[in-house]
Write an enzyme that holds these catalytic residues in place. Structure first.
Site, mmCIF file in Angstrom:
data_model
loop_
_atom_site.group_PDB
_atom_site.id
_atom_site.type_symbol
_atom_site.label_atom_id
_atom_site.label_comp_id
_atom_site.label_asym_id
_atom_site.label_seq_id
_atom_site.Cartn_x
_atom_site.Cartn_y
_atom_site.Cartn_z
ATOM 1 N N ASP A 263 0.717 -1.326 0.191
ATOM 2 C CA ASP A 263 -0.037 -0.282 -0.077
ATOM 3 C C ASP A 263 1.340 1.761 0.055
ATOM 4 O OD1 ASP A 263 -2.674 0.687 1.882
ATOM 5 O OD2 ASP A 263 -1.413 1.777 -0.045
HETATM 6 C C1 GLC Z 1 -4.073 4.609 -0.529
HETATM 7 C C2 GLC Z 1 -5.284 3.059 0.242
HETATM 8 C C3 GLC Z 1 -5.189 2.077 -0.990
HETATM 9 C C4 GLC Z 1 -5.119 2.843 -1.979
HETATM 10 C C5 GLC Z 1 -4.106 3.328 -2.679
HETATM 11 C C6 GLC Z 1 -3.130 4.348 -3.876
HETATM 12 O O1 GLC Z 1 -3.358 4.498 0.676
HETATM 13 O O2 GLC Z 1 -4.963 2.842 1.214
HETATM 14 O O3 GLC Z 1 -6.339 1.874 -0.538
HETATM 15 O O4 GLC Z 1 -5.077 1.929 -2.999
HETATM 16 O O5 GLC Z 1 -3.161 4.314 -1.508
HETATM 17 O O6 GLC Z 1 -4.704 5.283 -3.798
#
Ligand code: GLC
Length: 733
Positions: A263
């Site tokens: 993430d």
């Molecule tokens: C965010 C979220 C995740 C998302 C990623 C990209 O922090 O936790 O759900 O897909 O970043 O945007």
């Protein structure tokens, strides 16, 4: 490209080139209009920008096409950039938020919705979406429950698989109207202690396996090409640094052979977690744990090559991760067609068809919780729509970043269309502000110097409108930015100013149907007490106004069922229906003494999982089993009879629950095993039949193996997780 040619390409690449395939940059590194906020990287080294394997959050086809063309031309091996984004419940056309999609209990429409979203996203060149979010959620304080499909592993599993199929299409990913699916957030991100985002999760391995892993597994089984490692730690070990989770379970047990991406910045966060000393240590630990792509920290870009040269990471491990990335690009057809997508988005569906689907999904997502005197469907001749959501276009969530607000159909617009050419007169009044003054919402604190007088004025006007009306539709709810990432709340009530509006309006016109727009379960006992009818509308998306009026007018019966329990009070959280009985269960009636209970509130939810009313007047019989014994290889059927004794069409989700009465581990008081949607015309009677097999009875036993155990079981066919009487059968050894 064949696997052999991919291997040959890999062999030609320098170590630096290979490492950079494992680096993802925010879209803002390539284009400052990219719709990505948060902890952007410092200015990016041009070399990294030129070689990075992927980027995310570029939500403009024209921009993405230019970036890909420039990138491809300059890349030493012309390996295309992977373009990813969060398309989680809509791209241009926005569907109900995922918790609302879960409320449909309709995997078919969810698959169709995912397919429509993929078509729109692929038209802008997006090749991977970070969806479905398959996290099991049991705590409404956590703002990201909005992005999940709820508290049940069977419902979540079916919804996750439906989304994966919808995004990726039935065939190969070379169809340029599809996107690859990334299942997230592996694992157990929804179990954050205190419902506070990013927090530690304290779960036994048994609970992790029994409740939290199944939905991710269903997404993988459906063919998802990517998995995202989550921010949280599990029992004190950050998931993004956990080889047990990312290799032992994900690869060896679940057989996942796709790409693992962290993430956003989760690799870098190993440092504040207290798991890594510095970014080099973070890069080492994340890669060794099994993270292929580092999303937006730069730790891999800065240190992975050095770690290989120092012999701390074997180059063949790098090769394995890079091959997984190249394979995904190849399966998407990017080597032959790097400008995949960028179409005019009309192959499968037209915009009108996608909006019609969104409208149907809204109607299927709405959950009618109360309907005294059959106030709904609306019959009034003078209907007032009062409240901050009465004419709001803020019906799409914070994650629908490409969603266009302009096309959103507000409740008022839906009502004007629904009551045009009828004798029904409608009026509107905002009634109050959406928020109490000085409320913290996402990145800012709402404040208005004129808040007091504004609300006095709006209230006076609203009461005049209410006194004119024979029916009031009160349109209340959370601010859309009060659910989503980093929006945990320790109080689940509606704003005081809204509850005051309801009390004042109900005193003037008691015929109040309250609609609640929210991304999470709220504590609505006082709202329910003052409303004749109560309906949950979630964050309904582009077609919100039309879909809601389709149900309010009776054009469609309410079909939604709660995918997550609604509490009496936040003090009951975390709250879920499939809990354990304990050694001192509270009796069904009365408090008992020395039983598991609260002195001040019931144990049970105000409105339980699976609950929802429809129009009509449906009765359901007790279930009958076809046999009292079930053999290991056998099957028995359970049947119940539904009858609609009312004068309106009724729509129901009939649910099959089981309970293992005695086992080597205590088992939940009920567990959902199957469900089926059906509609009953007035007077119609219908048998509903479910098959029960031994495989439905399996669980993680005390000896750590997965299987069933002989003994007595209870079985329900019911209209919620609380309703109905069970039948019994015995699984024979
Ligand atoms: C965010 C979220 C995740 C998302 C990623 C990209 O922090 O936790 O759900 O897909 O970043 O945007």
């Amino acid at each position: 490209m064949t696997e052999k040619k991919l291997a040959a390409l890999l062999a030609e690449m320098s170590l630096e080139e290979k490492v950079m395939q494992l680096v993802q940059l925010p879209g803002s590194a390539y284009d400052d209009t990219a719709n990505i906020t948060g902890n952007e990287l410092e200015p990016v080294d041009p070399r990294v920008k030129q070689l990075a394997g992927s980027t995310l959050g570029i939500l403009s086809g024209k921009t993405a096409k230019r970036i890909q063309q420039e990138y491809m031309a300059a890349h030493p091996h012309h390996i295309p950039l992977l373009l990813m984004a969060d398309v989680i419940h809509g791209y241009r056309t926005v569907f109900p938020c995922p918790l609302g999609l879960g409320a449909t209990f309709d995997p078919e429409i969810v698959e169709q919705a995912a397919s429509a979203q993929a078509e729109e996203a692929a038209a802008d060149g997006i090749q991977v979406t970070f969806s479905p979010m398959a996290d099991l959620v049991r705590d409404a304080r956590w703002g990201r429950v909005m992005e999940s499909t709820g508290e049940d592993k069977v419902l979540n599993g079916r919804m996750a698989a439906a989304m994966v199929r919808g995004y990726q299409g039935g065939g190969a990913l070379k169809d340029e109207h599809t996107v690859a699916s990334c299942v997230k957030h592996y694992a157990a991100y929804g179990a954050a202690d205190g419902g506070r985002d990013y927090n530690n999760t304290e779960l036994s391995e048994h609970t992790l396996r029994e409740d939290y892993l199944p939905a991710y597994a269903e997404g993988i089984r459906a063919g998802a090409r990517m998995i995202m490692s989550s921010f949280n730690s599990w029992n004190g070990i950050p998931v993004t640094g956990s080889a047990f989770l990312l290799k032992q379970i994900l690869r060896s047990e679940l057989g996942f052979d796709g790409v693992v991406i962290s993430d956003w910045d989760a690799v870098g966060q190993l440092i504040p977690h207290g798991f890594a000393e510095d970014r080099k240590d973070a890069a080492r630990k994340a890669f060794q744990a099994g993270v292929d792509i580092d999303m937006c920290t730069g730790a891999y870009a800065d240190h992975l090559t050095e770690l290989v040269r120092d012999g701390e990471i074997a180059e063949k491990e790098i090769d394995g991760a890079v091959m997984r990335v190249l394979r995904l690009k190849n399966d998407l057809g990017l080597f032959e067609n790097p400008l995949r997508g960028f179409t005019d988005c009309t192959r499968n569906t037209t915009l009108e068809e996608r909006r019609a689907l969104a409208r149907k999904a809204v109607a299927e997502s709405l959950v009618l919780l109360k309907n005294e005197e059959n106030l709904l469907p609306l019959r009034g001749k003078r209907i007032a729509f009062i409240g901050p959501y009465a004419d709001s276009r803020e019906l799409i969530s914070t994650w629908a970043m490409a969603g266009e607000k302009e096309p959103v159909v507000s409740l008022m617009e839906g009502a004007a269309a629904a009551f045009a050419h009828t004798k029904t007169e409608i009026r509107i009044s905002p009634g109050c502000t959406l928020l109490d003054n000085d409320t913290v919402v996402s990145f800012y604190q709402y404040h208005s110097d004129t808040w007091e007088e504004e609300n006095e004025r709006m209230l006076a006007e609203a009461l005049k409108t209410a006194s004119w009306a024979d029916t009031v539709v009160l349109c209340l709810g959370e601010h859309p930015m009060q659910s989503g990432e980093s929006t945990s709340r320790a109080d689940l009530h509606l704003p005081k100013v809204q509850e005051q509006l309801l009390e004042a309006v109900a005193a003037v016109c008691p015929q109040v149907a309250t609609l609640v727009f929210c991304g999470r379960p709220l504590a609505l006992s006082s709202v329910a007490g003052r409303s004749k009818a109560l309906m949950i509308c979630w964050l309904p998306g582009t077609e919100g106004g039309n879909g809601i009026l389709d149900v309010l007018t009776g054009k469609m019966p309410p079909m939604g069922r709660l995918p997550m329990s609604f509490p009496w009070t936040v003090g009951q959280e975390p709250l879920h229906y499939d809990c354990y009985a304990t050694g001192r269960p509270k009796p069904a009636e009365g408090l008992g003494s020395f039983t598991t209970r609260y002195l001040d509130y019931p144990n049970e939810a105000l409105y339980p999982f699976g609950f929802g009313l429809s129009y009509g007047d449906t009765v359901i019989s007790d279930p009958v089993v076809s046999a009292v014994d079930l053999s290991e290889k056998g099957e028995l059927t359970v049947t119940a009879i539904l009858e609609n004794r009312g004068d309106a069409c009724a729509a129901h989700t009939v649910q099959l629950y089981l309970r293992d009465v005695s086992a080597s581990r205590v088992r939940p008081v009920r567990e959902l095993k199957d469900f089926r949607r059906l509609t009953l015309q007035p007077g119609e009677k219908r048998d509903v039949r479910f098959a029960v097999t031994e495989s439905m009875l399996r669980f993680w036993r005390a000896d750590g193996t997965f299987g069933s155990e002989p003994g007595k079981f209870q079985v329900w066919i019911s209209l919620s997780s609380r309703q109905g009487n069970p039948a019994e059968f015995v699984l024979k050894g």
